[in-house]
Motif scaffolding. Structure first.
Motif, PDB file in Angstrom:
ATOM      1  N   SER A   1       0.856  -1.183   0.000  1.00 21.96           N
ATOM      2  CA  SER A   1       0.000   0.000   0.000  1.00 21.96           C
ATOM      3  C   SER A   1       0.887   1.227   0.000  1.00 21.96           C
ATOM      4  O   SER A   1       2.095   1.149   0.309  1.00 21.96           O
ATOM      5  N   THR A   2       0.300   2.377  -0.313  1.00 21.75           N
ATOM      6  CA  THR A   2       1.066   3.624  -0.296  1.00 21.75           C
ATOM      7  C   THR A   2       1.533   3.946   1.114  1.00 21.75           C
ATOM      8  O   THR A   2       2.639   4.465   1.311  1.00 21.75           O
ATOM      9  N   TYR A   3       0.707   3.638   2.109  1.00 18.89           N
ATOM     10  CA  TYR A   3       1.110   3.888   3.496  1.00 18.89           C
ATOM     11  C   TYR A   3       2.312   3.031   3.868  1.00 18.89           C
ATOM     12  O   TYR A   3       3.254   3.517   4.510  1.00 18.89           O
ATOM     13  N   GLU A   4       2.305   1.770   3.474  1.00 21.70           N
ATOM     14  CA  GLU A   4       3.447   0.904   3.765  1.00 21.70           C
ATOM     15  C   GLU A   4       4.696   1.390   3.034  1.00 21.70           C
ATOM     16  O   GLU A   4       5.808   1.333   3.573  1.00 21.70           O
ATOM     17  N   MET A   5       4.538   1.867   1.809  1.00 21.23           N
ATOM     18  CA  MET A   5       5.676   2.382   1.060  1.00 21.23           C
ATOM     19  C   MET A   5       6.291   3.583   1.773  1.00 21.23           C
ATOM     20  O   MET A   5       7.516   3.649   1.974  1.00 21.23           O
ATOM     21  N   ASN A   6       5.444   4.542   2.171  1.00 22.81           N
ATOM     22  CA  ASN A   6       5.961   5.723   2.866  1.00 22.81           C
ATOM     23  C   ASN A   6       6.618   5.344   4.188  1.00 22.81           C
ATOM     24  O   ASN A   6       7.666   5.891   4.552  1.00 22.81           O
ATOM     25  N   LEU A   7       6.013   4.398   4.908  1.00 22.44           N
ATOM     26  CA  LEU A   7       6.618   3.979   6.172  1.00 22.44           C
ATOM     27  C   LEU A   7       7.948   3.287   5.939  1.00 22.44           C
ATOM     28  O   LEU A   7       8.895   3.475   6.712  1.00 22.44           O
ATOM     29  N   ALA A   8       8.056   2.494   4.883  1.00 21.47           N
ATOM     30  CA  ALA A   8       9.327   1.834   4.575  1.00 21.47           C
ATOM     31  C   ALA A   8      10.416   2.869   4.336  1.00 21.47           C
ATOM     32  O   ALA A   8      11.553   2.723   4.815  1.00 21.47           O
ATOM     33  N   TYR A   9      10.096   3.934   3.593  1.00 28.95           N
ATOM     34  CA  TYR A   9      11.064   5.007   3.394  1.00 28.95           C
ATOM     35  C   TYR A   9      11.449   5.643   4.725  1.00 28.95           C
ATOM     36  O   TYR A   9      12.626   5.916   4.983  1.00 28.95           O
ATOM     37  N   MET A  10      10.457   5.904   5.563  1.00 26.87           N
ATOM     38  CA  MET A  10      10.713   6.559   6.847  1.00 26.87           C
ATOM     39  C   MET A  10      11.588   5.693   7.750  1.00 26.87           C
ATOM     40  O   MET A  10      12.533   6.186   8.383  1.00 26.87           O
ATOM     41  N   LEU A  11      11.292   4.400   7.825  1.00 24.56           N
ATOM     42  CA  LEU A  11      12.052   3.515   8.698  1.00 24.56           C
ATOM     43  C   LEU A  11      13.486   3.339   8.206  1.00 24.56           C
ATOM     44  O   LEU A  11      14.445   3.391   8.988  1.00 24.56           O
ATOM     45  N   CYS A  12      13.642   3.110   6.903  1.00 26.10           N
ATOM     46  CA  CYS A  12      14.986   2.899   6.348  1.00 26.10           C
ATOM     47  C   CYS A  12      15.841   4.163   6.459  1.00 26.10           C
ATOM     48  O   CYS A  12      17.074   4.079   6.538  1.00 26.10           O
TER      49      CYS A  12
END
Length: 282
Positions: A102-113
């Motif tokens: 999902s777009t939310y998971e994508m944005n969170l992946a960027y934030m976490l990494c």
């Protein structure tokens, strides 16, 4: 960026005393050079302890090319639909792909990494047993993170706020925290659209892109110059001394990752609020 947002940004820049229309147009195209391979990395050769070969006579340890690791979720995302996004991103710090559904998971992946406090991001780790009224069910968490200093592991469930009650996710996470974390994680949390925004995801993506082209000399030069300032300073002021604006901006993002430069508005894209503070306590 839409034209309306471009106009708003231009008006804000004029209010702060900066007019981008006065910047001379470049006479040549400049490309950032990667500081190291982007698709993988070279690692020291590790011999098999059961190998009968004798490597003691080697003058140096050979290096082996290690390609980008594939994403390793416990289950792959379903086929693409009109309302969802699917794909993977690559964490340049670990050279490993991270999947999202999902777009939310994508944005969170960027934030976490992009966080220097997180050493490992795992996508869709194994399902956790959850006790409920009708018995036991299994729930797959979206991400598991390992903190850099404490080594604590936190699992994250991603869901828009208006869908939280649809499948009882808050109760599921509460149940996981009460009795299903042993050996798997230290805490389970829920993150919604209130924490995971396009702006924070965009900033995280920009940090990861900059880390691929990090140049120590540029970072040190910008850090020495930024240390002269106390309080808020504009990005334009910081990079004005660089001949190559692209290299300067890349250094800005690298220092933001290291928390040497602190954005004033972390809830906005840096281009929409181009002001930072130097962290004199770093």
């Amino acid at each position: 960026m839409t034209r309306i947002r471009q106009v708003i940004r231009y008006m804000k820049e004029l209010e702060s005393g900066f007019d981008r229309t006065l910047i001379p147009l470049p006479t040549e195209t400049v490309f950032l050079k990667a500081s190291e391979p982007l698709s993988g990395r070279y690692v020291p050769f590790e011999s098999d302890p059961h190998d009968e070969e004798d490597y003691s006579g080697l003058t140096s340890i050979p290096w082996v090319w290690q390609p980008t690791e594939e994403a390793t979720p416990s289950r792959w995302y379903p086929a693409r639909t009109k309302g969802h996004s699917r794909g993977t991103i690559t964490n340049p710090k670990t050279r490993k792909a991270i999947s999202y559904s999902s777009t939310y998971e994508m944005n969170l992946a960027y934030m976490l990494c992009a966080s220097r406090h997180i050493s490992l991001v795992e996508d869709q780790p194994s399902a956790i047993p959850v006790m409920c009224e009708d018995g036991e069910k299994r729930h797959t968490i979206d991400y598991r993170t390992t903190m850099q200093s404490s080594r604590n592991r936190i699992v994250v469930a991603v869901r828009p706020s208006w869908l939280l009650e649809k499948d009882g996710l808050p109760e599921t996470i509460s149940s996981i925290n009460l009795g299903s974390l042993g050996g798997f994680a230290d805490e389970a949390v829920i993150l919604t659209n209130e924490e995971i925004t396009d702006e924070r995801g965009w900033n995280g993506k920009s940090v990861l892109r900059a880390l691929k082209h990090s140049i120590d000399d540029d970072n040190a030069r910008l850090r020495d110059y930024a240390a002269r300032f106390h309080g808020t300073v504009s990005i334009q002021t910081l990079i004005s001394g660089f001949e190559n604006v692209a290299e300067a901006m890349n250094a800005v993002w690298c220092l933001i990752h290291d928390e040497i430069l602190l954005p004033i508005r972390t809830d906005l894209r840096l281009v929409d609020a181009p002001f930072v503070q130097f962290n004199h306590n770093h």
